[in-house]
Design a protein around this motif. Structure first.
Motif, PDB file in Angstrom:
ATOM      1  N   HIS A 192       0.841  -1.209   0.000  1.00 31.95           N
ATOM      2  CA  HIS A 192       0.000   0.000   0.000  1.00 31.95           C
ATOM      3  C   HIS A 192       0.870   1.251   0.000  1.00 31.95           C
ATOM      4  O   HIS A 192       0.604   2.209  -0.748  1.00 31.95           O
ATOM      5  CB  HIS A 192      -0.921  -0.016   1.216  1.00 31.95           C
ATOM      6  CG  HIS A 192      -1.964   1.055   1.192  1.00 31.95           C
ATOM      7  ND1 HIS A 192      -2.612   1.494   2.321  1.00 31.95           N
ATOM      8  CD2 HIS A 192      -2.466   1.792   0.165  1.00 31.95           C
ATOM      9  CE1 HIS A 192      -3.457   2.444   2.004  1.00 31.95           C
ATOM     10  NE2 HIS A 192      -3.399   2.649   0.694  1.00 31.95           N
ATOM     11  N   ARG A 193       1.907   1.268   0.799  1.00 29.21           N
ATOM     12  CA  ARG A 193       2.783   2.440   0.849  1.00 29.21           C
ATOM     13  C   ARG A 193       3.548   2.624  -0.461  1.00 29.21           C
ATOM     14  O   ARG A 193       3.814   3.755  -0.879  1.00 29.21           O
ATOM     15  CB  ARG A 193       3.751   2.320   2.031  1.00 29.21           C
ATOM     16  CG  ARG A 193       3.079   2.576   3.369  1.00 29.21           C
ATOM     17  CD  ARG A 193       4.065   2.719   4.498  1.00 29.21           C
ATOM     18  NE  ARG A 193       4.633   1.453   4.912  1.00 29.21           N
ATOM     19  CZ  ARG A 193       5.925   1.192   4.927  1.00 29.21           C
ATOM     20  NH1 ARG A 193       6.797   2.106   4.516  1.00 29.21           N
ATOM     21  NH2 ARG A 193       6.361   0.021   5.334  1.00 29.21           N
ATOM     22  N   ALA A 243      -1.457  -0.657   9.928  1.00 29.81           N
ATOM     23  CA  ALA A 243      -0.706  -1.916  10.005  1.00 29.81           C
ATOM     24  C   ALA A 243      -0.193  -2.160  11.419  1.00 29.81           C
ATOM     25  O   ALA A 243      -0.222  -3.294  11.918  1.00 29.81           O
ATOM     26  CB  ALA A 243       0.452  -1.890   9.011  1.00 29.81           C
ATOM     27  N   GLN A 244       0.268  -1.116  12.086  1.00 33.44           N
ATOM     28  CA  GLN A 244       0.754  -1.264  13.455  1.00 33.44           C
ATOM     29  C   GLN A 244      -0.377  -1.664  14.406  1.00 33.44           C
ATOM     30  O   GLN A 244      -0.173  -2.480  15.309  1.00 33.44           O
ATOM     31  CB  GLN A 244       1.397   0.046  13.912  1.00 33.44           C
ATOM     32  CG  GLN A 244       2.694   0.370  13.195  1.00 33.44           C
ATOM     33  CD  GLN A 244       3.207   1.757  13.515  1.00 33.44           C
ATOM     34  OE1 GLN A 244       2.512   2.585  14.100  1.00 33.44           O
ATOM     35  NE2 GLN A 244       4.443   2.038  13.100  1.00 33.44           N
ATOM     36  N   ILE A 257      -0.144   8.090   3.981  1.00 38.04           N
ATOM     37  CA  ILE A 257       0.864   7.064   4.235  1.00 38.04           C
ATOM     38  C   ILE A 257       1.020   6.829   5.738  1.00 38.04           C
ATOM     39  O   ILE A 257       1.143   5.679   6.201  1.00 38.04           O
ATOM     40  CB  ILE A 257       2.209   7.465   3.599  1.00 38.04           C
ATOM     41  CG1 ILE A 257       2.116   7.387   2.072  1.00 38.04           C
ATOM     42  CG2 ILE A 257       3.339   6.566   4.095  1.00 38.04           C
ATOM     43  CD1 ILE A 257       3.347   7.881   1.352  1.00 38.04           C
ATOM     44  N   SER A 258       0.983   7.878   6.531  1.00 35.13           N
ATOM     45  CA  SER A 258       1.080   7.735   7.986  1.00 35.13           C
ATOM     46  C   SER A 258      -0.105   6.936   8.530  1.00 35.13           C
ATOM     47  O   SER A 258       0.054   6.095   9.421  1.00 35.13           O
ATOM     48  CB  SER A 258       1.135   9.108   8.650  1.00 35.13           C
ATOM     49  OG  SER A 258       2.312   9.801   8.277  1.00 35.13           O
ATOM     50  N   VAL A 259      -1.285   7.182   7.976  1.00 29.72           N
ATOM     51  CA  VAL A 259      -2.460   6.415   8.401  1.00 29.72           C
ATOM     52  C   VAL A 259      -2.302   4.946   8.028  1.00 29.72           C
ATOM     53  O   VAL A 259      -2.652   4.044   8.812  1.00 29.72           O
ATOM     54  CB  VAL A 259      -3.740   7.005   7.771  1.00 29.72           C
ATOM     55  CG1 VAL A 259      -4.934   6.065   7.991  1.00 29.72           C
ATOM     56  CG2 VAL A 259      -4.040   8.373   8.365  1.00 29.72           C
ATOM     57  N   LEU A 315      -3.928   5.904  15.836  1.00 32.39           N
ATOM     58  CA  LEU A 315      -4.585   5.834  14.537  1.00 32.39           C
ATOM     59  C   LEU A 315      -5.718   6.855  14.450  1.00 32.39           C
ATOM     60  O   LEU A 315      -5.901   7.509  13.402  1.00 32.39           O
ATOM     61  CB  LEU A 315      -5.118   4.422  14.293  1.00 32.39           C
ATOM     62  CG  LEU A 315      -5.866   4.211  12.968  1.00 32.39           C
ATOM     63  CD1 LEU A 315      -4.976   4.539  11.776  1.00 32.39           C
ATOM     64  CD2 LEU A 315      -6.391   2.778  12.869  1.00 32.39           C
ATOM     65  N   ALA A 316      -6.484   7.009  15.519  1.00 33.75           N
ATOM     66  CA  ALA A 316      -7.581   7.977  15.504  1.00 33.75           C
ATOM     67  C   ALA A 316      -7.058   9.392  15.269  1.00 33.75           C
ATOM     68  O   ALA A 316      -7.649  10.174  14.507  1.00 33.75           O
ATOM     69  CB  ALA A 316      -8.357   7.896  16.817  1.00 33.75           C
TER      70      ALA A 316
END
Length: 483
Positions: free
Chosen positions: A195-196, A457-458, A450-452, A407-408
């Motif tokens: 995805h990235r 994934a984390q 990309i950060s999201v 993530l939020a």
């Protein structure tokens, strides 16, 4: 009176030396009494039994197929199943060693004895007669031997072997837990990198457009050389980030192939299509510390190792006492070959033997002390395993809760970046902002996206870590080992 020795032998056979196993020691009793995990504060957690096939809650059919494939074909599982078969064979050996053994035998003997003086006392010089005696001897029969387990050393050995079998079953379950988590984490990492890489490709295209427009403006005199160099530097950095992503994609594909028992590259066609990273369920069932201690396979394995070590003390203690063995010989035979089938030529012999290594200079006592020390080591290992299991659970629960909050926040930042891009697009239409500014804002929006993706994934990996820490992901080891 003849029954007295047999009665004494029967009473001795009922003795079993060594300590009886009383169960594992109580560890972390305060956590068990509390009934909840300290770090399970996130509202997504609910007190309910965990899911055995927890990966199905991620809703990804490809992941489910990969985990099932790995559990069916991974060499790790095959190795664990082989150790179970080995332990069962050792248990059977311990059991049959307590039974009599019988072996068949057939023998032939030819003997010649010269110069046998059958008359007189001084040989032929005194008038005696010297003869040569020769004969054949045939025998067909069997030999039986038995050593009664007077002090329970054999019974303790079988007890230890049974505990070892159960330990190997727990090891198989632990291998299933680790393997399912390892496959899921590799799959999530693969989807994250794919995805990235796709997002980076879009960002590269956007930055290439921005650089081309800036060069046109520079040629027209409306942009500076610094603007061109700044965008060129950003584009070079983005291109540099794309290169290792391709290598990571190959690594995760190879890892998944090996985990499922295949050669690297075998799953490339299956995993070539890019799909989103699977998200954990909105509600995550978790158990309690007491259930964790009773259910987690590595804890059960350590407990069975402690039981086996306790029984080994009795095995070594029994060697300090006398041993009685019986050997019996039954057969038919005589000087003619037909005697081996003649019932009148029956021969029977019973030979009891008593042995006792009472003068061993402390060797057996040293072996007993060694077994006691190994048992103490197994108990310490059990306590350490329980504490480590609780630590894993608490850490993973805390990590999951924090990943959800992170993530939020990143999702909100992404939405803000999207709103900025939309508002600036209106300014471009009104002529109050440039296309170059719009492209720069779009690049920032891609960075937020990309950060999201990374945070997603984390979060999913932290969900997987929770399931592994709770000891979930194994099926009935008895059924698995019977394949």
């Amino acid at each position: 009176m003849k029954k007295l020795p047999l009665l004494c032998l029967g009473l001795l056979a009922g003795c079993t030396v060594g300590p009886n196993y009383g169960g594992a020691p109580r560890v972390a009793s305060d956590a068990v009494t509390r009934g909840t995990f300290v770090r399970a504060q996130d509202p997504a957690f609910n007190a309910a039994p965990g899911l055995t096939r927890w990966w199905e809650a991620l809703g990804d059919p490809t992941l489910t197929a990969l985990v099932d494939d790995a559990l069916a074909h991974s060499p790790q599982i095959d190795r664990a199943q082989a150790t179970i078969r080995e332990a069962r064979a050792q248990l059977r050996t311990q059991q049959v060693n307590q039974l009599p053994s019988v072996s068949a035998s057939a023998s032939y003997l030819h003997a010649k004895i010269p110069d046998v003086n059958i008359a007189g006392t001084s040989g032929s010089a005194q008038g005696g007669t010297s003869t040569n005696t020769s004969f054949d001897f045939y025998n067909l029969g069997g030999t039986a031997s038995w050593e009664p387990d007077l002090f329970g050393g054999g019974r303790r050995g079988a007890e230890s072997a049974r505990a070892t079998v159960a330990e190997r079953f727990a090891d198989l379950a632990d291998a299933q837990v680790s393997l399912s988590a390892e496959v899921a984490q590799a799959y999530v990492n693969l989807r994250d990198v794919q995805h990235r890489a796709a997002l980076n490709a879009q960002s590269t295209k956007l930055q290439t457009q921005a650089l081309a427009l800036t060069r046109q403006r520079y040629a027209a005199g409306t942009a500076t050389a610094l603007d061109v160099e700044r965008l060129q530097n950003q584009l070079n950095q983005t291109d540099a980030q794309n290169l290792p992503l391709g290598a990571q994609i190959d690594e995760y594909r190879n890892q998944l192939a090996v985990l499922t028992g295949r050669a690297p590259g075998a799953l490339d066609a299956t995993l070539v299509v890019v799909v989103p990273v699977p998200l954990p369920p909105a509600s995550v069932p978790i158990s309690d510390p007491g259930t964790l201690i009773a259910h987690r396979p590595d804890v059960r394995s350590a407990e069975r190792a402690l039981a086996a070590g306790t029984a080994q003390i009795g095995v070594q203690t029994a060697k300090m006492y006398p041993r009685i063995s019986f050997t019996g010989i039954l057969g038919l035979g005589g000087t003619a070959i037909g005697d081996v089938v003649n019932p009148n030529k029956f021969t029977a012999l019973l030979a009891p033997q008593l042995s006792w290594s009472f003068l061993d200079f402390g060797r057996n006592r040293a072996m007993v002390r060694q077994a006691q020390a190994q048992r103490d080591e197994a108990e310490a290992q059990y306590r350490q395993t329980v504490l480590s299991a609780l630590q894993d659970a608490e850490n993973s629960l805390s990590q999951f809760g924090n990943r959800r909050q992170q993530l939020a926040q990143l999702v909100e930042a992404e939405r803000s970046a999207q709103r900025s891009a939309q508002l600036n697009a209106l300014r471009v239409q009104a002529g109050t902002s440039t296309v170059t500014d719009q492209l720069d804002i779009e690049r920032q929006r891609y960075a937020a996206t990309i950060s999201v993706a990374q945070a997603t994934a984390q979060l999913t990996n932290s969900y997987i870590a929770v399931q592994k820490a709770l000891g979930l992901g194994w099926s009935d080891p008895s059924a698995a080992a019977a394949r």
